[in-house]
Design a protein around this motif. Structure first.
Motif, PDB file in Angstrom:
ATOM      1  N   SER A 129       0.813  -1.216   0.000  1.00  0.00           N
ATOM      2  CA  SER A 129       0.000   0.000   0.000  1.00  0.00           C
ATOM      3  C   SER A 129       0.846   1.266   0.000  1.00  0.00           C
ATOM      4  O   SER A 129       0.304   2.366  -0.163  1.00  0.00           O
ATOM      5  CB  SER A 129      -0.943   0.002   1.207  1.00  0.00           C
ATOM      6  OG  SER A 129      -1.897  -1.042   1.096  1.00  0.00           O
ATOM      7  N   ASP A 130       2.156   1.129   0.185  1.00  0.00           N
ATOM      8  CA  ASP A 130       3.041   2.274   0.023  1.00  0.00           C
ATOM      9  C   ASP A 130       3.197   2.641  -1.449  1.00  0.00           C
ATOM     10  O   ASP A 130       3.701   3.721  -1.774  1.00  0.00           O
ATOM     11  CB  ASP A 130       4.424   1.971   0.617  1.00  0.00           C
ATOM     12  CG  ASP A 130       4.406   1.923   2.139  1.00  0.00           C
ATOM     13  OD1 ASP A 130       3.962   2.913   2.746  1.00  0.00           O
ATOM     14  OD2 ASP A 130       4.822   0.903   2.712  1.00  0.00           O
ATOM     15  N   TYR A 131       2.775   1.734  -2.346  1.00  0.00           N
ATOM     16  CA  TYR A 131       2.951   1.946  -3.783  1.00  0.00           C
ATOM     17  C   TYR A 131       1.651   1.909  -4.572  1.00  0.00           C
ATOM     18  O   TYR A 131       1.595   2.414  -5.688  1.00  0.00           O
ATOM     19  CB  TYR A 131       3.898   0.883  -4.356  1.00  0.00           C
ATOM     20  CG  TYR A 131       5.294   0.984  -3.809  1.00  0.00           C
ATOM     21  CD1 TYR A 131       6.231   1.816  -4.401  1.00  0.00           C
ATOM     22  CD2 TYR A 131       5.665   0.269  -2.675  1.00  0.00           C
ATOM     23  CE1 TYR A 131       7.513   1.928  -3.892  1.00  0.00           C
ATOM     24  CE2 TYR A 131       6.946   0.376  -2.161  1.00  0.00           C
ATOM     25  CZ  TYR A 131       7.866   1.207  -2.771  1.00  0.00           C
ATOM     26  OH  TYR A 131       9.128   1.328  -2.254  1.00  0.00           O
ATOM     27  N   ALA A 132       0.627   1.282  -4.033  1.00  0.00           N
ATOM     28  CA  ALA A 132      -0.626   1.132  -4.777  1.00  0.00           C
ATOM     29  C   ALA A 132      -1.806   1.297  -3.827  1.00  0.00           C
ATOM     30  O   ALA A 132      -1.724   0.937  -2.647  1.00  0.00           O
ATOM     31  CB  ALA A 132      -0.685  -0.237  -5.458  1.00  0.00           C
ATOM     32  N   GLU A 133      -2.898   1.832  -4.349  1.00  0.00           N
ATOM     33  CA  GLU A 133      -4.101   2.032  -3.550  1.00  0.00           C
ATOM     34  C   GLU A 133      -5.047   0.840  -3.703  1.00  0.00           C
ATOM     35  O   GLU A 133      -5.092   0.191  -4.748  1.00  0.00           O
ATOM     36  CB  GLU A 133      -4.815   3.312  -3.981  1.00  0.00           C
ATOM     37  CG  GLU A 133      -4.015   4.587  -3.732  1.00  0.00           C
ATOM     38  CD  GLU A 133      -4.776   5.829  -4.144  1.00  0.00           C
ATOM     39  OE1 GLU A 133      -5.904   5.678  -4.681  1.00  0.00           O
ATOM     40  OE2 GLU A 133      -4.261   6.942  -3.939  1.00  0.00           O
ATOM     41  N   GLY A 134      -5.800   0.582  -2.646  1.00  0.00           N
ATOM     42  CA  GLY A 134      -6.844  -0.432  -2.705  1.00  0.00           C
ATOM     43  C   GLY A 134      -6.352  -1.852  -2.872  1.00  0.00           C
ATOM     44  O   GLY A 134      -7.036  -2.683  -3.476  1.00  0.00           O
ATOM     45  N   VAL A 135      -5.175  -2.161  -2.328  1.00  0.00           N
ATOM     46  CA  VAL A 135      -4.637  -3.520  -2.445  1.00  0.00           C
ATOM     47  C   VAL A 135      -5.407  -4.449  -1.510  1.00  0.00           C
ATOM     48  O   VAL A 135      -5.490  -4.200  -0.300  1.00  0.00           O
ATOM     49  CB  VAL A 135      -3.137  -3.554  -2.102  1.00  0.00           C
ATOM     50  CG1 VAL A 135      -2.606  -4.981  -2.216  1.00  0.00           C
ATOM     51  CG2 VAL A 135      -2.361  -2.616  -3.014  1.00  0.00           C
TER      52      VAL A 135
END
Length: 256
Positions: free
Chosen positions: A164-170
């Motif tokens: 989640s530091d790199y992508a939203e809604g994981v």
């Protein structure tokens, strides 16, 4: 260059009949999976938990397991030697790296595989792998328990990092389902073609390859350059005196 899967190839592999079980809290997914194996669980049984109260990593180290990350174990029945069973750590690692790379999908940032069992993003730990076995009277591995944890929650500091530091809604379920597809593909590659292609894929993600480091083992500490991965998964360390030291178990640290 990474060894990403050509998605059309997923349709050509032998299907694995995954049976996925979810629990809210457990002491350890490895322990729960062992209990299911005693009760006759089939190959392909998967358990994942919202939280572990007694999660552990290699050499009995505690694995911090707060709610929100992915904690999972799966069962294979490879009927192989202990040495061959150890190669599955690299198969799992490559499958995890492919899965994570697709999720973060950030230019210039690629997950890295740190020998023997860690997945890193920008030198911080994102995932870890644990293999445990059961053997018969002939020392053949009848049950292979593969545990892994993936950090999904954002990690503001320290040596860990989350997806989640790199992508939203994981979502954990998305990570798990994509991982199982990738794992199925690489298991089939290994069973059809042997370890060489797996080793090549692992090298494409290797952390520290060609760099100086030290290996801490039961027999002592060794300093040198990480030259390669051997055909059996051993780390090959070029020592300062020019000798090659095969590291089959231990921890590796790099100077950079």
């Amino acid at each position: 260059m990474s060894h990403k899967i050509h998605r059309a190839l997923l349709m050509a592999v032998m299907p694995m009949n995954w049976k996925i079980h979810h629990v809210k809290s457990v002491d350890s997914t490895q322990h729960l999976l062992r209990e299911k194996a005693v009760s006759g669980a089939d190959e392909g049984t998967v358990v994942y938990a919202d939280k572990q109260t007694g999660g552990r990593g290699r050499q009995g180290r505690q694995w911090d397991s707060p709610t929100g990350n992915l904690y999972c174990s799966l069962l294979l029945k490879p009927e192989c030697s202990l040495q061959e069973a150890g190669l599955y750590a690299f198969i799992v690692a490559v499958a995890l790296a492919n899965t994570i790379e697709d999720i973060i999908d950030t230019d210039g940032i690629q997950p890295k595989l740190k020998w023997p069992n860690d997945v890193l993003i920008e030198k911080r730990k994102c995932a870890g792998i644990l293999l445990e076995t059961e053997t018969n009277s002939k020392n053949i591995v009848t049950h292979l328990f593969i545990g892994f944890g993936v950090n999904i929650l954002p990690q503001e500091e320290g040596d860990r990092i989350g997806l989640s530091d790199y992508a939203e809604g994981v979502l954990r379920e998305t990570v798990l389902n994509n991982f199982l597809k990738n794992l199925e593909y690489f298991i089939n590659i290994y069973r059809k073609n042997g370890f060489l292609e797996i080793a090549s894929a692992w090298r494409s993600y290797a952390f520290g390859l060609g760099e100086r480091g030290r290996a801490r083992t039961a027999s002592g500490e060794y300093h040198g350059v990480f030259k390669d991965l051997d055909d059996d998964g051993a780390l090959l360390l070029l020592l300062d005196n020019g000798d090659i030291k095969r590291i089959t178990a231990g921890d590796v640290y790099f100077e950079k």
